[in-house]
Design a protein around this motif. Structure first.
Motif, PDB file in Angstrom:
ATOM      1  N   ASN A  28       1.202  -1.114   0.287  1.00 52.83           N
ATOM      2  CA  ASN A  28      -0.049  -0.310   0.273  1.00 52.83           C
ATOM      3  C   ASN A  28       0.248   0.719   0.299  1.00 52.83           C
ATOM      4  OD1 ASN A  28      -1.182   2.181   1.332  1.00 52.83           O
ATOM      5  ND2 ASN A  28      -3.269   1.099   0.678  1.00 52.83           N
ATOM      6  N   ASN A  29       0.730   2.301  -1.265  1.00 58.22           N
ATOM      7  CA  ASN A  29       1.295   3.845  -0.814  1.00 58.22           C
ATOM      8  C   ASN A  29       1.499   3.855   0.006  1.00 58.22           C
ATOM      9  OD1 ASN A  29       1.980   2.655  -3.375  1.00 58.22           O
ATOM     10  ND2 ASN A  29       0.073   4.184  -4.849  1.00 58.22           N
ATOM     11  N   ALA A  30       0.339   3.985   1.181  1.00 59.17           N
ATOM     12  CA  ALA A  30       0.436   5.293   2.097  1.00 59.17           C
ATOM     13  C   ALA A  30       1.035   4.203   3.511  1.00 59.17           C
ATOM     14  CB  ALA A  30      -0.858   5.498   2.995  1.00 59.17           C
ATOM     15  N   ASP A  31       1.926   2.799   3.321  1.00 57.01           N
ATOM     16  CA  ASP A  31       2.361   2.064   4.162  1.00 57.01           C
ATOM     17  C   ASP A  31       3.962   2.475   4.128  1.00 57.01           C
ATOM     18  OD1 ASP A  31       0.086   1.069   5.492  1.00 57.01           O
ATOM     19  OD2 ASP A  31      -0.139  -0.594   4.475  1.00 57.01           O
ATOM     20  N   ALA A  32       3.433   2.696   2.811  1.00 52.02           N
ATOM     21  CA  ALA A  32       5.129   2.546   2.204  1.00 52.02           C
ATOM     22  C   ALA A  32       5.518   4.052   2.816  1.00 52.02           C
ATOM     23  CB  ALA A  32       5.324   2.537   0.275  1.00 52.02           C
ATOM     24  N   ALA A  33       4.914   4.913   2.493  1.00 48.42           N
ATOM     25  CA  ALA A  33       5.475   6.317   2.817  1.00 48.42           C
ATOM     26  C   ALA A  33       5.969   6.454   4.422  1.00 48.42           C
ATOM     27  CB  ALA A  33       4.333   6.948   2.022  1.00 48.42           C
ATOM     28  N   VAL A  36       6.476   4.811   6.368  1.00 50.74           N
ATOM     29  CA  VAL A  36       7.638   3.638   6.540  1.00 50.74           C
ATOM     30  C   VAL A  36       9.275   4.609   6.271  1.00 50.74           C
ATOM     31  CG1 VAL A  36       9.108   1.660   5.888  1.00 50.74           C
ATOM     32  CG2 VAL A  36       7.081   1.499   6.401  1.00 50.74           C
ATOM     33  N   LYS A  37       8.689   5.279   4.867  1.00 47.99           N
ATOM     34  CA  LYS A  37      10.332   6.469   4.201  1.00 47.99           C
ATOM     35  C   LYS A  37      10.102   7.113   5.193  1.00 47.99           C
ATOM     36  CE  LYS A  37      11.076   8.751  -0.121  1.00 47.99           C
ATOM     37  NZ  LYS A  37      10.333   8.661  -1.577  1.00 47.99           N
ATOM     38  N   GLN A  38       8.740   7.784   5.943  1.00 41.83           N
ATOM     39  CA  GLN A  38       9.326   9.364   6.486  1.00 41.83           C
ATOM     40  C   GLN A  38      10.196   8.425   8.023  1.00 41.83           C
ATOM     41  OE1 GLN A  38       8.210  12.355   5.530  1.00 41.83           O
ATOM     42  NE2 GLN A  38       8.958  12.672   7.356  1.00 41.83           N
ATOM     43  N   LEU A  39       9.632   7.564   8.540  1.00 43.78           N
ATOM     44  CA  LEU A  39      10.403   6.638   9.600  1.00 43.78           C
ATOM     45  C   LEU A  39      11.548   6.769   9.287  1.00 43.78           C
ATOM     46  CD1 LEU A  39      10.395   6.144  12.695  1.00 43.78           C
ATOM     47  CD2 LEU A  39      10.018   3.548  11.412  1.00 43.78           C
ATOM     48  N   LYS A  40      12.289   6.523   8.127  1.00 45.57           N
ATOM     49  CA  LYS A  40      13.441   6.428   8.009  1.00 45.57           C
ATOM     50  C   LYS A  40      14.179   7.945   7.697  1.00 45.57           C
ATOM     51  CE  LYS A  40      13.270   2.464   4.525  1.00 45.57           C
ATOM     52  NZ  LYS A  40      13.508   1.584   3.378  1.00 45.57           N
ATOM     53  N   SER A  41      13.693   8.894   7.186  1.00 50.16           N
ATOM     54  CA  SER A  41      14.259  10.135   7.043  1.00 50.16           C
ATOM     55  C   SER A  41      14.075  10.474   8.069  1.00 50.16           C
ATOM     56  CB  SER A  41      13.139  10.660   6.056  1.00 50.16           C
ATOM     57  OG  SER A  41      14.066  11.858   5.968  1.00 50.16           O
ATOM     58  N   ASP A  42      13.388  10.491   9.137  1.00 54.66           N
ATOM     59  CA  ASP A  42      13.292  11.004  10.392  1.00 54.66           C
ATOM     60  C   ASP A  42      13.691  10.732  11.672  1.00 54.66           C
ATOM     61  OD1 ASP A  42      10.982  13.114  10.579  1.00 54.66           O
ATOM     62  OD2 ASP A  42       9.814  10.943  11.434  1.00 54.66           O
ATOM     63  N   LEU A  43      14.676   9.237  11.637  1.00 56.48           N
ATOM     64  CA  LEU A  43      15.606   8.570  12.156  1.00 56.48           C
ATOM     65  C   LEU A  43      17.376   9.308  11.790  1.00 56.48           C
ATOM     66  CD1 LEU A  43      14.613   4.842  12.211  1.00 56.48           C
ATOM     67  CD2 LEU A  43      15.905   5.982  14.060  1.00 56.48           C
ATOM     68  N   GLY A  73       0.806  12.247  15.723  1.00 58.61           N
ATOM     69  CA  GLY A  73       1.706  10.901  15.834  1.00 58.61           C
ATOM     70  C   GLY A  73       1.190  10.383  14.143  1.00 58.61           C
ATOM     71  N   ALA A  74       1.678   9.298  14.257  1.00 56.88           N
ATOM     72  CA  ALA A  74       2.316   8.272  13.053  1.00 56.88           C
ATOM     73  C   ALA A  74       1.640   6.859  12.992  1.00 56.88           C
ATOM     74  CB  ALA A  74       3.692   8.822  12.304  1.00 56.88           C
ATOM     75  N   ALA A  75       1.020   6.764  12.157  1.00 59.38           N
ATOM     76  CA  ALA A  75       1.007   5.076  12.356  1.00 59.38           C
ATOM     77  C   ALA A  75       1.883   4.102  11.171  1.00 59.38           C
ATOM     78  CB  ALA A  75      -1.112   4.014  12.414  1.00 59.38           C
ATOM     79  N   VAL A  76       2.523   3.663  11.805  1.00 60.40           N
ATOM     80  CA  VAL A  76       2.981   2.524  10.441  1.00 60.40           C
ATOM     81  C   VAL A  76       3.325   1.259  10.573  1.00 60.40           C
ATOM     82  CG1 VAL A  76       6.048   2.488   9.932  1.00 60.40           C
ATOM     83  CG2 VAL A  76       5.766   4.773  10.973  1.00 60.40           C
ATOM     84  N   LYS A  77       3.360   0.798   9.300  1.00 60.80           N
ATOM     85  CA  LYS A  77       2.405  -0.838   9.032  1.00 60.80           C
ATOM     86  C   LYS A  77       3.731  -0.886   8.401  1.00 60.80           C
ATOM     87  CE  LYS A  77      -0.702  -3.885   7.260  1.00 60.80           C
ATOM     88  NZ  LYS A  77      -1.972  -3.319   6.606  1.00 60.80           N
ATOM     89  N   PHE A  78       4.229  -2.413   9.381  1.00 64.11           N
ATOM     90  CA  PHE A  78       5.019  -3.042   8.340  1.00 64.11           C
ATOM     91  C   PHE A  78       4.994  -4.124   8.293  1.00 64.11           C
ATOM     92  CE2 PHE A  78       6.943  -0.609  12.382  1.00 64.11           C
ATOM     93  CZ  PHE A  78       8.790   0.204  11.869  1.00 64.11           C
ATOM     94  N   THR A  79       4.588  -4.436   6.546  1.00 60.83           N
ATOM     95  CA  THR A  79       4.341  -5.501   5.237  1.00 60.83           C
ATOM     96  C   THR A  79       4.965  -6.292   5.111  1.00 60.83           C
ATOM     97  OG1 THR A  79       4.258  -3.663   3.554  1.00 60.83           O
ATOM     98  CG2 THR A  79       2.242  -4.023   4.968  1.00 60.83           C
ATOM     99  N   ARG A  80       4.891  -7.282   4.019  1.00 58.41           N
ATOM    100  CA  ARG A  80       5.349  -8.473   4.267  1.00 58.41           C
ATOM    101  C   ARG A  80       6.344  -7.311   2.392  1.00 58.41           C
ATOM    102  NH1 ARG A  80       4.081 -14.024   4.532  1.00 58.41           N
ATOM    103  NH2 ARG A  80       1.860 -13.881   5.922  1.00 58.41           N
TER     104      ARG A  80
END
Length: 353
Positions: free
Chosen positions: A5-10, A12-19, A144-151
């Protein structure tokens, strides 16, 4: 093919950027079936937020039964010690099934989180099911942010597998990596232990299929595929051996029959797909597969089956399923063995691709 899902990928990408930028927020919801990624990013957050040796003072964890808005608020109010921030991790607290007063209190808490706090709700044993109509959902979205970690998509997973083997001083080619995914599933959580076993077992730099088959534990679908391969080859001894292994796995006969029945239906559809001159991509869409690899294996297997045998086998499996579910006192294991005997005693004619 199933896509992330595009929202899920976005997210995770934002979390990586924030880290990377050191701009982690105050509130996160971590959920999804890929526990390996979830735990990896949780660990990265801890490294980023908590200086070495100070976790005992600045990391606070709650299990669901210990958590309520009052207890959580008290910990959130604790100022960090010799650090800029504190981290609070809550495991398996079902926010949206909490009593109404607690949901209201949580929403108010989320709206007033201090800058020094990073609060993470981790959903591991339970599923995260938000109710978008509630104030609580609005508070999570606003603060906040809901981050879904998918297959992971197969291409990304293959690259990850190759990197993991390289870290163990081994190489694996992409085709074998896809075979490992087919055999053991596409969750990184399960694959990481299999990679470790294979890496320890392999004697040479290049991992071989024999190395994988020697120590990897196959998932149920892959073992059933071996069963149908043995039937197609007319190797009843091998089919019996595989069935014995399946029964010793402790799975109920009705579940084994369900997987076998689906496998036979997939083979039938693959045979029809081939006759209609359609490719593996059609099977991927038809069965909602995550990659083309299992579809291609089905197409290859279907070359050894004729249409009449496939249709007959599907009917036999359906009749066995009906008998297993409807006959009082039916012995599921015996019925399953009888089905394999029927399939083996009527070997398929060689299909013409």
């Amino acid at each position: 093919m199933a896509k992330t899902n595009n929202a899920d990928a976005a997210a995770v990408k934002q979390l990586k950027s924030d880290l990377s930028a050191g701009t982690l927020g105050q509130l996160y919801i971590f959920h999804g079936e890929e526990a390996y990624l979830r735990d990896f990013y949780l660990g990265q957050m801890k490294k980023k937020l908590l200086p070495g040796g100070m976790e005992a003072f600045n990391l606070h964890t709650f299990q669901a039964k210990e958590c309520d808005p009052k207890a959580l608020g008290q910990v959130i109010d604790c100022l960090p010690m010799m650090s800029e921030r504190t981290m609070v991790v809550v495991y398996d607290y079902d926010l949206f099934k909490a009593p109404a007063d607690q949901r209201e209190a949580m929403a108010a808490l989320f709206a007033d989180l201090p800058d020094y706090v990073c609060l993470v709700f981790v959903y591991d044993l339970i599923e995260y099911k938000p109710d978008a109509r509630t104030k609580l959902a609005a508070a999570i979205k606003a603060h906040g942010a809901a981050v879904k970690f998918t297959r992971q998509e197969q291409g990304d997973l293959v690259d990850w597998i190759r990197r993991r083997f390289k870290a163990l001083d081994h190489d694996i080619d992409s085709e074998l990596a896809r075979y490992l995914i087919f055999l053991c599933g596409d969750l990184m959580t399960g694959l990481i232990s299999e990679i470790g076993k294979i890496g320890a077992y392999a004697q040479h730099r290049a991992v071989t299929r024999a190395d994988i088959d020697a120590v990897a534990i196959p998932q149920l679908d892959a073992v059933v595929f071996q069963l149908t391969d043995a039937i197609a080859a007319g190797d009843f001894d091998k089919a019996s051996s595989v069935l014995s292994d399946l029964l010793h796995m402790g799975e109920p006969p009705i579940k084994l029959l369900s997987v076998l029945g689906r496998q036979l239906r997939q083979l039938y559809s693959a045979r029809l797909t081939m006759e209609e001159r359609k490719g593996a991509g059609y099977l991927v869409e038809l069965w909602g597969m995550r990659s083309a690899y299992p579809a291609q294996k089905l197409m290859d297997a279907a070359r050894r089956f004729d249409r009449n045998w496939c249709r007959w086998a599907v009917v036999q499996a359906a009749e066995t399923d009906l008998a297993m579910k409807s006959q009082v006192g039916a012995d599921g294991e015996e019925l399953l063995i009888d089905l394999i005997l029927k399939l083996a005693n009527r070997p398929p004619k060689t299909g013409i691709a």
